[in-house]
Design a protein around this motif. Structure first.
Motif, PDB file in Angstrom:
ATOM      1  N   ASN A  37       0.868  -1.178   0.000  1.00 27.82           N
ATOM      2  CA  ASN A  37       0.000   0.000   0.000  1.00 27.82           C
ATOM      3  C   ASN A  37       0.907   1.230   0.000  1.00 27.82           C
ATOM      4  O   ASN A  37       1.388   1.659   1.040  1.00 27.82           O
ATOM      5  N   GLU A  38       1.168   1.767  -1.161  1.00 28.69           N
ATOM      6  CA  GLU A  38       2.102   2.895  -1.337  1.00 28.69           C
ATOM      7  C   GLU A  38       1.418   4.212  -0.975  1.00 28.69           C
ATOM      8  O   GLU A  38       1.025   4.980  -1.839  1.00 28.69           O
ATOM      9  N   SER A  39       1.294   4.459   0.326  1.00 25.74           N
ATOM     10  CA  SER A  39       0.592   5.655   0.773  1.00 25.74           C
ATOM     11  C   SER A  39       1.302   6.278   1.973  1.00 25.74           C
ATOM     12  O   SER A  39       1.739   5.560   2.876  1.00 25.74           O
ATOM     13  N   PRO A  40       1.390   7.598   1.997  1.00 28.76           N
ATOM     14  CA  PRO A  40       1.972   8.268   3.163  1.00 28.76           C
ATOM     15  C   PRO A  40       1.192   7.991   4.452  1.00 28.76           C
ATOM     16  O   PRO A  40       1.768   8.011   5.537  1.00 28.76           O
ATOM     17  N   THR A  41      -0.085   7.706   4.343  1.00 28.54           N
ATOM     18  CA  THR A  41      -0.870   7.417   5.550  1.00 28.54           C
ATOM     19  C   THR A  41      -0.424   6.109   6.198  1.00 28.54           C
ATOM     20  O   THR A  41      -0.572   5.954   7.408  1.00 28.54           O
ATOM     21  N   VAL A  42       0.111   5.189   5.408  1.00 26.64           N
ATOM     22  CA  VAL A  42       0.648   3.942   5.962  1.00 26.64           C
ATOM     23  C   VAL A  42       1.861   4.272   6.836  1.00 26.64           C
ATOM     24  O   VAL A  42       2.028   3.717   7.923  1.00 26.64           O
ATOM     25  N   VAL A  43       2.682   5.184   6.373  1.00 25.16           N
ATOM     26  CA  VAL A  43       3.860   5.599   7.149  1.00 25.16           C
ATOM     27  C   VAL A  43       3.407   6.166   8.488  1.00 25.16           C
ATOM     28  O   VAL A  43       3.937   5.817   9.544  1.00 25.16           O
ATOM     29  N   ASP A  44       2.415   7.031   8.453  1.00 22.97           N
ATOM     30  CA  ASP A  44       1.908   7.635   9.688  1.00 22.97           C
ATOM     31  C   ASP A  44       1.360   6.584  10.636  1.00 22.97           C
ATOM     32  O   ASP A  44       1.594   6.638  11.843  1.00 22.97           O
ATOM     33  N   ARG A  55       4.066   4.919  14.572  1.00 23.76           N
ATOM     34  CA  ARG A  55       3.752   4.846  16.009  1.00 23.76           C
ATOM     35  C   ARG A  55       3.982   3.448  16.585  1.00 23.76           C
ATOM     36  O   ARG A  55       4.016   3.273  17.792  1.00 23.76           O
ATOM     37  N   HIS A  56       4.141   2.453  15.718  1.00 25.00           N
ATOM     38  CA  HIS A  56       4.357   1.084  16.196  1.00 25.00           C
ATOM     39  C   HIS A  56       5.826   0.671  16.156  1.00 25.00           C
ATOM     40  O   HIS A  56       6.150  -0.477  16.478  1.00 25.00           O
ATOM     41  N   LEU A  57       6.708   1.580  15.799  1.00 25.40           N
ATOM     42  CA  LEU A  57       8.130   1.247  15.757  1.00 25.40           C
ATOM     43  C   LEU A  57       8.734   1.074  17.148  1.00 25.40           C
ATOM     44  O   LEU A  57       9.837   0.553  17.285  1.00 25.40           O
ATOM     45  N   ASP A  58       8.022   1.486  18.167  1.00 29.02           N
ATOM     46  CA  ASP A  58       8.489   1.265  19.535  1.00 29.02           C
ATOM     47  C   ASP A  58       7.514   0.370  20.307  1.00 29.02           C
ATOM     48  O   ASP A  58       7.427   0.417  21.528  1.00 29.02           O
ATOM     49  N   HIS A  59       6.807  -0.468  19.566  1.00 30.97           N
ATOM     50  CA  HIS A  59       5.842  -1.396  20.153  1.00 30.97           C
ATOM     51  C   HIS A  59       6.548  -2.359  21.102  1.00 30.97           C
ATOM     52  O   HIS A  59       7.723  -2.673  20.924  1.00 30.97           O
ATOM     53  N   ASP A  60       5.844  -2.841  22.094  1.00 26.55           N
ATOM     54  CA  ASP A  60       6.415  -3.774  23.067  1.00 26.55           C
ATOM     55  C   ASP A  60       6.771  -5.126  22.450  1.00 26.55           C
ATOM     56  O   ASP A  60       7.646  -5.824  22.961  1.00 26.55           O
ATOM     57  N   GLU A  61       6.086  -5.495  21.384  1.00 28.52           N
ATOM     58  CA  GLU A  61       6.312  -6.800  20.757  1.00 28.52           C
ATOM     59  C   GLU A  61       7.272  -6.648  19.575  1.00 28.52           C
ATOM     60  O   GLU A  61       6.973  -5.961  18.590  1.00 28.52           O
ATOM     61  N   ALA A  62       8.411  -7.299  19.675  1.00 33.59           N
ATOM     62  CA  ALA A  62       9.454  -7.189  18.652  1.00 33.59           C
ATOM     63  C   ALA A  62       8.960  -7.633  17.279  1.00 33.59           C
ATOM     64  O   ALA A  62       9.366  -7.060  16.262  1.00 33.59           O
ATOM     65  N   ASP A  63       8.088  -8.629  17.229  1.00 30.18           N
ATOM     66  CA  ASP A  63       7.584  -9.104  15.938  1.00 30.18           C
ATOM     67  C   ASP A  63       6.746  -8.036  15.239  1.00 30.18           C
ATOM     68  O   ASP A  63       6.760  -7.924  14.016  1.00 30.18           O
ATOM     69  N   ARG A  95       9.263  -5.571  13.807  1.00 32.29           N
ATOM     70  CA  ARG A  95       9.886  -6.121  12.589  1.00 32.29           C
ATOM     71  C   ARG A  95       8.922  -6.079  11.405  1.00 32.29           C
ATOM     72  O   ARG A  95       9.318  -5.766  10.286  1.00 32.29           O
ATOM     73  N   ALA A  96       7.655  -6.374  11.641  1.00 34.06           N
ATOM     74  CA  ALA A  96       6.664  -6.325  10.565  1.00 34.06           C
ATOM     75  C   ALA A  96       6.499  -4.891  10.057  1.00 34.06           C
ATOM     76  O   ALA A  96       6.417  -4.656   8.846  1.00 34.06           O
ATOM     77  N   ALA A  97       6.462  -3.936  10.964  1.00 37.51           N
ATOM     78  CA  ALA A  97       6.328  -2.523  10.570  1.00 37.51           C
ATOM     79  C   ALA A  97       7.535  -2.088   9.746  1.00 37.51           C
ATOM     80  O   ALA A  97       7.388  -1.419   8.714  1.00 37.51           O
ATOM     81  N   VAL A 143      10.828   9.867   5.464  1.00 35.50           N
ATOM     82  CA  VAL A 143      11.958  10.730   5.809  1.00 35.50           C
ATOM     83  C   VAL A 143      11.509  11.824   6.779  1.00 35.50           C
ATOM     84  O   VAL A 143      12.230  12.167   7.718  1.00 35.50           O
ATOM     85  N   GLN A 144      10.314  12.358   6.584  1.00 41.16           N
ATOM     86  CA  GLN A 144       9.803  13.417   7.453  1.00 41.16           C
ATOM     87  C   GLN A 144       9.563  12.928   8.879  1.00 41.16           C
ATOM     88  O   GLN A 144       9.860  13.637   9.836  1.00 41.16           O
ATOM     89  N   VAL A 145       9.013  11.733   9.037  1.00 44.93           N
ATOM     90  CA  VAL A 145       8.638  11.262  10.372  1.00 44.93           C
ATOM     91  C   VAL A 145       9.707  10.453  11.070  1.00 44.93           C
ATOM     92  O   VAL A 145       9.614  10.254  12.283  1.00 44.93           O
ATOM     93  N   ILE A 146      10.727  10.024  10.359  1.00 47.35           N
ATOM     94  CA  ILE A 146      11.720   9.134  10.960  1.00 47.35           C
ATOM     95  C   ILE A 146      12.401   9.771  12.168  1.00 47.35           C
ATOM     96  O   ILE A 146      12.642   9.112  13.179  1.00 47.35           O
ATOM     97  N   GLY A 147      12.660  11.041  12.136  1.00 45.85           N
ATOM     98  CA  GLY A 147      13.305  11.708  13.263  1.00 45.85           C
ATOM     99  C   GLY A 147      12.372  12.033  14.403  1.00 45.85           C
ATOM    100  O   GLY A 147      12.797  12.407  15.476  1.00 45.85           O
ATOM    101  N   LYS A 148      11.088  11.887  14.184  1.00 45.77           N
ATOM    102  CA  LYS A 148      10.105  12.251  15.188  1.00 45.77           C
ATOM    103  C   LYS A 148       9.696  11.083  16.086  1.00 45.77           C
ATOM    104  O   LYS A 148       9.034  11.284  17.083  1.00 45.77           O
ATOM    105  N   THR A 149      10.047   9.848  15.723  1.00 51.02           N
ATOM    106  CA  THR A 149       9.633   8.696  16.516  1.00 51.02           C
ATOM    107  C   THR A 149      10.579   8.481  17.674  1.00 51.02           C
ATOM    108  O   THR A 149      11.732   8.912  17.657  1.00 51.02           O
ATOM    109  N   LYS A 150      10.134   7.789  18.675  1.00 52.19           N
ATOM    110  CA  LYS A 150      10.936   7.479  19.850  1.00 52.19           C
ATOM    111  C   LYS A 150      11.706   6.187  19.659  1.00 52.19           C
ATOM    112  O   LYS A 150      12.547   5.847  20.480  1.00 52.19           O
ATOM    113  N   ALA A 151      11.408   5.466  18.601  1.00 47.72           N
ATOM    114  CA  ALA A 151      12.034   4.158  18.392  1.00 47.72           C
ATOM    115  C   ALA A 151      13.521   4.312  18.092  1.00 47.72           C
ATOM    116  O   ALA A 151      13.946   5.262  17.456  1.00 47.72           O
TER     117      ALA A 151
END
Length: 79
Positions: free
Chosen positions: A27-34, A38-46, A49-51, A68-76
Motif C-alpha cells: 500500500n504505497e501511501s503516506p498514511t501507511v507511514v503515519d 507509532r508502532h516502531l516502539d511497540h512492546d512486541e518485537a515481531d 519487525r513487521a512494521a 523521511v519526514q517522520v523518521i526523526g520524530k519517533t521514539k524508536a
C-alpha cells in the motif's frame, strides 16, 4: 487504513497484530507511514519487525518522502 487503525488495538495476540501490519504491505501511501511509525516502539518485537518490513518496501516517492519526514520524530531506536 481506517480499518487498520480501528481494529489494531482490539487484536489480542501478537500474531494477529503482525498479520494486521503485514496487510499494509504494498500500500504505497503516506498514511501507511503515519500509521506504522507509532508502532516502531511497540512492546512486541515481531510487530516492530513487521512494521519495518512494510516501511522498507516502499518504492514510490510519496511514502518515502513521508518516511523521511517522520523518521526523526519517533521514539524508536534503530536495532
Amino acid at each position: 487504513m481506517k480499518e487498520f487503525k480501528r481494529f489494531f488495538k482490539k487484536l489480542e495476540t501478537p500474531e494477529e497484530r503482525v498479520e494486521a501490519v503485514l496487510t499494509l504491505e504494498g500500500n504505497e501511501s503516506p498514511t501507511v507511514v503515519d500509521a506504522l511509525a507509532r508502532h516502531l516502539d511497540h512492546d512486541e518485537a515481531d510487530v516492530v519487525r513487521a512494521a519495518i518490513r512494510v516501511l522498507a518496501g516502499f518504492d514510490t516517492r510519496p511514502p518515502v518522502a513521508r518516511h523521511v519526514q517522520v523518521i526523526g520524530k519517533t521514539k524508536a531506536e534503530a536495532s
